[in-house]
Write a protein that holds these residues in place. Structure first.
Motif, PDB file in Angstrom:
ATOM      1  N   ASP A   1       6.220  73.275  -7.545  1.00 49.54           N
ATOM      2  CA  ASP A   1       5.148  72.675  -6.751  1.00 49.54           C
ATOM      3  C   ASP A   1       5.611  71.436  -6.000  1.00 49.54           C
ATOM      4  N   ASP A   2       5.014  71.200  -4.832  1.00 45.36           N
ATOM      5  CA  ASP A   2       5.154  69.942  -4.111  1.00 45.36           C
ATOM      6  C   ASP A   2       4.042  69.029  -4.615  1.00 45.36           C
ATOM      7  N   THR A   3       4.372  68.104  -5.499  1.00 47.75           N
ATOM      8  CA  THR A   3       3.357  67.267  -6.150  1.00 47.75           C
ATOM      9  C   THR A   3       2.956  66.056  -5.316  1.00 47.75           C
ATOM     10  N   SER A   4       3.499  65.952  -4.107  1.00 52.23           N
ATOM     11  CA  SER A   4       3.154  64.800  -3.272  1.00 52.23           C
ATOM     12  C   SER A   4       1.848  65.013  -2.516  1.00 52.23           C
ATOM     13  N   VAL A   5       1.317  66.225  -2.563  1.00 52.63           N
ATOM     14  CA  VAL A   5       0.090  66.539  -1.823  1.00 52.63           C
ATOM     15  C   VAL A   5      -0.949  67.116  -2.782  1.00 52.63           C
ATOM     16  N   GLU A   6      -2.208  66.971  -2.400  1.00 51.29           N
ATOM     17  CA  GLU A   6      -3.289  67.524  -3.228  1.00 51.29           C
ATOM     18  C   GLU A   6      -3.221  69.043  -3.271  1.00 51.29           C
ATOM     19  N   TYR A   7      -2.922  69.626  -2.111  1.00 47.27           N
ATOM     20  CA  TYR A   7      -2.984  71.085  -2.008  1.00 47.27           C
ATOM     21  C   TYR A   7      -1.885  71.611  -1.114  1.00 47.27           C
ATOM     22  N   LYS A   8      -1.298  72.685  -1.546  1.00 44.89           N
ATOM     23  CA  LYS A   8      -0.427  73.501  -0.720  1.00 44.89           C
ATOM     24  C   LYS A   8      -0.611  74.929  -1.217  1.00 44.89           C
ATOM     25  N   ARG A   9      -0.641  75.896  -0.321  1.00 43.49           N
ATOM     26  CA  ARG A   9      -1.034  77.249  -0.703  1.00 43.49           C
ATOM     27  C   ARG A   9      -0.230  77.803  -1.874  1.00 43.49           C
ATOM     28  N   ASP A  10       1.079  77.563  -1.884  1.00 46.37           N
ATOM     29  CA  ASP A  10       1.912  78.153  -2.926  1.00 46.37           C
ATOM     30  C   ASP A  10       2.181  77.218  -4.091  1.00 46.37           C
ATOM     31  N   ASN A  11       1.514  76.072  -4.116  1.00 37.42           N
ATOM     32  CA  ASN A  11       1.479  75.290  -5.349  1.00 37.42           C
ATOM     33  C   ASN A  11       0.653  76.038  -6.391  1.00 37.42           C
ATOM     34  N   ASN A  12       1.009  75.933  -7.642  1.00 39.66           N
ATOM     35  CA  ASN A  12       0.212  76.559  -8.704  1.00 39.66           C
ATOM     36  C   ASN A  12      -0.940  75.678  -9.165  1.00 39.66           C
ATOM     37  N   PHE A  13      -0.853  74.366  -8.885  1.00 41.16           N
ATOM     38  CA  PHE A  13      -1.889  73.441  -9.321  1.00 41.16           C
ATOM     39  C   PHE A  13      -2.360  72.587  -8.148  1.00 41.16           C
ATOM     40  N   TYR A  14      -3.507  71.908  -8.371  1.00 40.57           N
ATOM     41  CA  TYR A  14      -4.001  70.883  -7.460  1.00 40.57           C
ATOM     42  C   TYR A  14      -3.639  69.515  -8.050  1.00 40.57           C
ATOM     43  N   TYR A  15      -3.322  68.564  -7.185  1.00 38.49           N
ATOM     44  CA  TYR A  15      -2.829  67.268  -7.661  1.00 38.49           C
ATOM     45  C   TYR A  15      -3.690  66.111  -7.149  1.00 38.49           C
ATOM     46  N   ILE A  16      -3.565  64.985  -7.838  1.00 30.47           N
ATOM     47  CA  ILE A  16      -4.204  63.739  -7.434  1.00 30.47           C
ATOM     48  C   ILE A  16      -3.062  62.753  -7.173  1.00 30.47           C
ATOM     49  N   PRO A  17      -2.472  62.806  -5.978  1.00 29.72           N
ATOM     50  CA  PRO A  17      -1.261  62.014  -5.695  1.00 29.72           C
ATOM     51  C   PRO A  17      -1.485  60.524  -5.947  1.00 29.72           C
ATOM     52  N   GLY A  18      -0.471  59.917  -6.542  1.00 32.42           N
ATOM     53  CA  GLY A  18      -0.493  58.467  -6.763  1.00 32.42           C
ATOM     54  C   GLY A  18      -1.256  58.031  -7.990  1.00 32.42           C
ATOM     55  N   GLU A  19      -1.836  58.946  -8.734  1.00 33.49           N
ATOM     56  CA  GLU A  19      -2.592  58.577  -9.931  1.00 33.49           C
ATOM     57  C   GLU A  19      -2.059  59.333 -11.142  1.00 33.49           C
ATOM     58  N   ALA A  20      -1.989  58.628 -12.258  1.00 31.42           N
ATOM     59  CA  ALA A  20      -1.558  59.231 -13.514  1.00 31.42           C
ATOM     60  C   ALA A  20      -2.770  59.733 -14.292  1.00 31.42           C
ATOM     61  N   PHE A  21      -2.572  60.791 -15.023  1.00 33.08           N
ATOM     62  CA  PHE A  21      -3.636  61.322 -15.881  1.00 33.08           C
ATOM     63  C   PHE A  21      -3.968  60.317 -16.980  1.00 33.08           C
ATOM     64  N   GLN A  22      -5.267  60.216 -17.278  1.00 30.82           N
ATOM     65  CA  GLN A  22      -5.727  59.392 -18.389  1.00 30.82           C
ATOM     66  C   GLN A  22      -6.581  60.246 -19.325  1.00 30.82           C
ATOM     67  N   VAL A  23      -6.348  60.063 -20.605  1.00 31.58           N
ATOM     68  CA  VAL A  23      -7.112  60.811 -21.615  1.00 31.58           C
ATOM     69  C   VAL A  23      -8.581  60.414 -21.517  1.00 31.58           C
ATOM     70  N   PRO A  24      -9.508  61.367 -21.626  1.00 33.72           N
ATOM     71  CA  PRO A  24     -10.939  61.029 -21.545  1.00 33.72           C
ATOM     72  C   PRO A  24     -11.372  60.030 -22.609  1.00 33.72           C
ATOM     73  N   VAL A  25     -12.405  59.285 -22.306  1.00 38.33           N
ATOM     74  CA  VAL A  25     -12.998  58.375 -23.280  1.00 38.33           C
ATOM     75  C   VAL A  25     -13.895  59.187 -24.203  1.00 38.33           C
ATOM     76  N   ALA A  26     -13.577  59.173 -25.498  1.00 37.15           N
ATOM     77  CA  ALA A  26     -14.345  59.964 -26.458  1.00 37.15           C
ATOM     78  C   ALA A  26     -15.717  59.340 -26.679  1.00 37.15           C
ATOM     79  N   GLY A  27     -16.671  60.205 -27.013  1.00 37.82           N
ATOM     80  CA  GLY A  27     -18.017  59.738 -27.307  1.00 37.82           C
ATOM     81  C   GLY A  27     -18.524  60.308 -28.613  1.00 37.82           C
ATOM     82  N   ASN A  28     -19.642  59.789 -29.094  1.00 33.90           N
ATOM     83  CA  ASN A  28     -20.294  60.266 -30.315  1.00 33.90           C
ATOM     84  C   ASN A  28     -19.364  60.266 -31.517  1.00 33.90           C
ATOM     85  N   GLY A  29     -18.465  59.292 -31.542  1.00 35.68           N
ATOM     86  CA  GLY A  29     -17.589  59.151 -32.699  1.00 35.68           C
ATOM     87  C   GLY A  29     -16.454  60.153 -32.770  1.00 35.68           C
ATOM     88  N   TYR A  30     -16.249  60.931 -31.697  1.00 33.51           N
ATOM     89  CA  TYR A  30     -15.180  61.939 -31.728  1.00 33.51           C
ATOM     90  C   TYR A  30     -13.807  61.284 -31.754  1.00 33.51           C
TER      91      TYR A  30
END
Length: 614
Positions: A179-208
Motif C-alpha cells: 500500500d501507498d500509506t501516504s494517501v487516504e485512498y488509492k484503488r489498489d491499496n488494501n486499506f484506507y489510511y489517516i495520513p499523519g496520525e497514529a492509531f490510538q487505543v479507544p478509551v474504555a468505558g463502564n469499567g472495561y
C-alpha cells in the motif's frame, strides 16, 4: 384420496414417517457449530479464564461418533465457525506466530471475525499447532465421509488490525504490504489510511479492561500503527470509539471515500444471466487488488476441500465484487454453498441475482417477526405477508432461530424457555424451500447464562474460552448420546431431530406453499392470531402444518382447507387418515364433503402438527 372400495387400504397410517434411507429430495440443513466450544468438556467457566483454566475444543473432538450424532439430525452441511487463524491471547511464538496485543483483541480467545492469517487455521483448535492445517484437512475428510459438506467463514469487509500471514503461498503479498500509506485512498491499496496520525487505543468505558484487568506485557493502552487505518465498521478516526470494531481494519474494494466506485459496473440485464457469463465479463477486467486477494483466498480453501463459505457482513462490500468472487468460485465448484449476511431487504435481490449468492439470512423479516411472537408480543398475522413479499426469492432466504450473533431462545433476555421456540422452529423450517440452520446447543435448550468475560450473557460467547453446559451434558464425555441430559433436554433434542430429518427428506417442502391462516382467521371460530397454518405439497406428497404459539392456551376448532387447495390436491368426498410427523400418530382425519375440507384440531400450548395426508 381414493373412493370407497380402496379407501381403507390407501388411508392406513404409515409405519414410518421419516424414511430410514437418506434421500436427496429434501432441503439442506446447516449445522452451525462454534468450533472452539463444541468439544470442550471443561466446566470451570471462569470469567476471562485462560485456555488452561477453561479448556478449549479441538478439531479432533469431531469424532466419528460426534459426526454421526450431527448427521442423525438430518444435517447436510456443517458450518465450522471460527476456523481461519484470528487474533488470540495465547502464546504460540514457539510456532512462529507473534503474540497479539490485548488492547486490540476482544476477549481472551479472540473474535473469529478478526482474521489474522487467511492461509491457516486457529492454532487453539489443533492438538499440535504445528500441524494445525493437517488436522483441519483430516476433519474435512471425516465430515465428507459422513455424508456432510464443510462451510467456513470468509470475512471480506475487515481483517484483524494486526493482520500478518506467516502461511501465505509463495508470491502472495500480505494485505497492505504494497500500500501507498501516504494517501487516504488509492484503488489498489488494501486499506484506507489517516495520513499523519497514529492509531490510538479507544478509551474504555463502564469499567472495561482488556483481559478483565489481568496484567499482560502488551496490555499497556498502546498499539503501534502509523499511519492509522480506518476501522472495520467504517470509523475514520485515529482513535475509534470503544463500541466500534476497533480490533479490525476496513478493507478497500475500490470504493472512494465519497462512496463512488472506482471499478467497472455490471451491464444492464446481468441480474438474469448465469455465473459463467459473469465470470467471462470479469476475466479480462482490471479489478482492485483486494478483489484478487479474496478470490485467491477462497480458491485456496476450495483446494483444501472446503465446500462453501459464509460471508460476514457481505452488504458492506460492493455487489460487483461478489459477482467477480462468486462466479470464480462457481467455475471451480458449481455446487459450492454460498451464504451471506445481508440485513437490508432492499439489497436482497441484487446480492442474489447480481452478486450470485446462493442464500442470505432471513433475519430482519421472518426471524425478527418470529422472535417478537415467541416473546408474547407479536401476531401470527404478520407471518404470511413476509412470505408473500419474498415469494420470488424465498428459496434463497436461509432460516434460523439462533446463531452466534443472536440471543439464545432459552435465555431470560429472549423467551426464557426453549419450549417457546418449538412452534417457531416448525414454521421457520417448513414454510419455504430454503435451507434451515441450527446452532449447536439450540437442540438442548442452552440458555447462555454465564458471564464469560467480554460481551454479555444470553449469547454464547465467541470471544472467550468457555464450556457450553447443556451441550456438554448431551455430549456426555464424547458419547454424544444425551447420557447426562435432563429429560426436558432429551425431549427437545428429539423434537429437533424429528423435524430436521423430515425437512431433509420431504419432497413436499421443496414444492408448493400456500398459507391457510387468513382463510381460517375469517372462517373458523376459535382460530386466532396465536395460531398459524399453511400447506405444502409436491405431486402426491401433501402436508398440512398448524402451530400454536401460546404458552398457556389450548385451542379447539375445525381447521379448514380453502377451495383452491382442495382443487389443487384433487380431493373428493371422503374421510382420510392424517399422520403427524412429529409424533407419528394417526388419530386425526381429514373430512371432505361437498368441496369443503376440515380437520378437528385440539392444539395444546406450544404444540404443532405436521400432518401428512395418507
Amino acid at each position: 384420496m381414493l373412493l370407497s372400495g380402496l379407501f381403507l387400504l390407501a388411508c392406513q397410517p404409515k409405519t414410518s414417517v421419516i424414511p430410514e434411507k437418506e434421500t436427496n429430495e429434501g432441503k439442506p440443513v446447516v449445522y452451525q457449530v462454534f468450533t472452539r466450544l463444541f468439544g470442550n468438556t471443561n466446566t470451570t467457566n471462569k470469567p476471562w479464564g485462560t485456555i488452561e483454566e477453561n479448556g478449549v475444543g479441538k478439531f479432533a473432538d469431531f469424532t466419528d461418533r460426534a459426526l454421526d450424532s450431527i448427521k442423525a439430525m438430518g444435517v447436510t452441511h456443517i458450518w465450522y465457525t471460527g476456523v481461519p487463524h484470528h487474533a488470540v491471547i495465547c502464546d504460540y511464538t514457539a510456532y512462529g506466530i507473534d503474540n497479539d496485543d490485548p488492547d486490540v483483541v476482544k476477549g481472551r480467545a479472540g473474535s473469529p471475525y478478526a482474521v489474522k492469517d487467511y492461509y491457516n487455521v486457529d492454532p487453539d483448535l489443533a492438538i499440535d499447532p504445528a500441524k494445525r492445517m493437517e488436522e483441519f484437512e483430516a476433519l474435512i475428510e471425516r465430515t465428507h465421509r459422513h455424508g456432510m459438506k464443510v462451510i467456513i467463514d470468509i470475512v471480506p469487509n475487515h481483517v484483524a488490525r494486526n493482520y500478518h500471514s506467516i502461511s501465505k503461498p509463495e508470491g502472495v503479498a500480505d494485505f497492505g504490504e504494497n500500500d501507498d500509506t501516504s494517501v487516504e485512498y488509492k484503488r489498489d491499496n488494501n486499506f484506507y489510511y489517516i495520513p499523519g496520525e497514529a492509531f490510538q487505543v479507544p478509551v474504555a468505558g463502564n469499567g472495561y479492561k482488556p483481559l478483565g484487568g489481568e496484567e499482560n506485557p502488551l496490555s499497556d493502552g498502546k498499539f503501534e500503527e502509523y499511519p492509522a487505518k480506518w476501522t472495520g465498521n467504517g470509523s475514520r478516526k485515529a482513535q475509534p470509539d470503544i463500541n466500534d470494531w476497533y480490533e479490525t481494519v476496513k478493507v478497500n474494494y475500490g470504493v472512494r471515500p465519497d462512496g463512488t466506485p472506482d471499478f467497472d459496473s455490471l451491464p444492464a440485464g446481468y441480474d438474469t444471466l448465469s455465473y459463467q457469463i459473469h465470470f467471462n465479463y470479469w476475466k479480462d477486467k482490471d479489478v482492485p487488488n483486494s478483489w484478487i486477494k479474496f478470490r485467491d483466498i477462497a480458491l485456496f480453501w476450495l483446494d483444501r476441500g472446503v465446500d462453501g463459505f459464509r460471508y460476514d457482513m457481505a452488504e458492506m462490500v460492493p455487489v460487483e465484487f461478489w459477482s467477480y468472487m462468486n462466479s470464480s468460485i462457481k467455475m471451480k465448484n458449481p455446487d459450492a454453498f454460498l451464504l451471506a449476511e445481508v440485513y437490508n431487504p432492499s439489497l436482497y435481490r441484487d446480492y442474489i441475482r447480481l452478486g450470485k449468492m446462493d442464500y442470505l439470512y432471513d433475519k430482519v423479516e421472518l426471524y425478527d417477526t418470529l422472535k417478537h411472537i415467541m416473546q408474547g408480543h407479536g401476531s401470527t398475522d404478520h407471518i404470511a405477508p413476509i412470505q408473500d413479499g419474498l415469494a420470488d426469492i424465498e428459496h434463497h432466504m436461509l432460516h434460523f432461530l439462533e446463531n452466534h450473533d443472536e440471543q439464545r431462545i432459552a435465555s431470560p433476555e429472549f423467551a426464557g424457555s426453549a419450549e417457546k421456540g418449538k412452534p417457531a422452529m416448525v414454521v421457520s423450517t417448513c414454510i419455504s424451500t430454503s435451507p434451515t440452520m441450527l446452532y449447536f446447543g439450540q437442540d438442548v435448550g442452552e440458555p447462555a447464562a454465564g458471564d464469560a468475560g467480554f460481551g454479555s450473557a444470553s449469547r454464547t460467547t465467541i470471544f472467550d474460552y468457555w464450556g457450553v453446559l447443556a451441550h456438554q451434558r448431551w455430549m456426555n464425555g464424547g458419547a454424544f448420546d444425551g447420557g447426562q441430559s435432563t429429560p426436558q433436554e432429551k425431549e427437545l433434542h428429539q423434537f429437533y431431530r424429528t423435524l430436521l430429518r423430515f425437512s431433509s427428506t420431504s419432497t413436499a417442502l421443496n414444492g408448493n406453499y400456500r398459507e391457510i391462516h387468513s382463510f381460517n382467521r375469517e372462517n373458523t371460530p376459535g382460530y386466532n392470531d396465536k395460531v398459524f397454518s399453511f400447506v405444502r405439497w409436491k405431486d402426491n406428497d401433501r402436508v398440512i402444518i398448524i402451530c400454536n404459539f401460546s404458552d398457556s392456551e389450548t385451542y379447539s376448532f375445525e381447521l379448514k382447507l380453502d377451495t383452491r387447495t382442495i382443487e389443487d390436491w384433487h380431493l373428493v368426498d371422503g374421510d382420510c387418515a392424517l399422520t403427524d410427523v412429529l409424533t407419528n400418530d394417526g388419530e386425526h382425519r381429514l373430512n371432505v364433503t361437498n368441496n369443503k375440507a376440515q380437520i378437528n384440531v385440539v392444539l395444546k400450548p406450544l404444540q404443532s402438527f405436521i400432518f401428512q395426508v395418507d
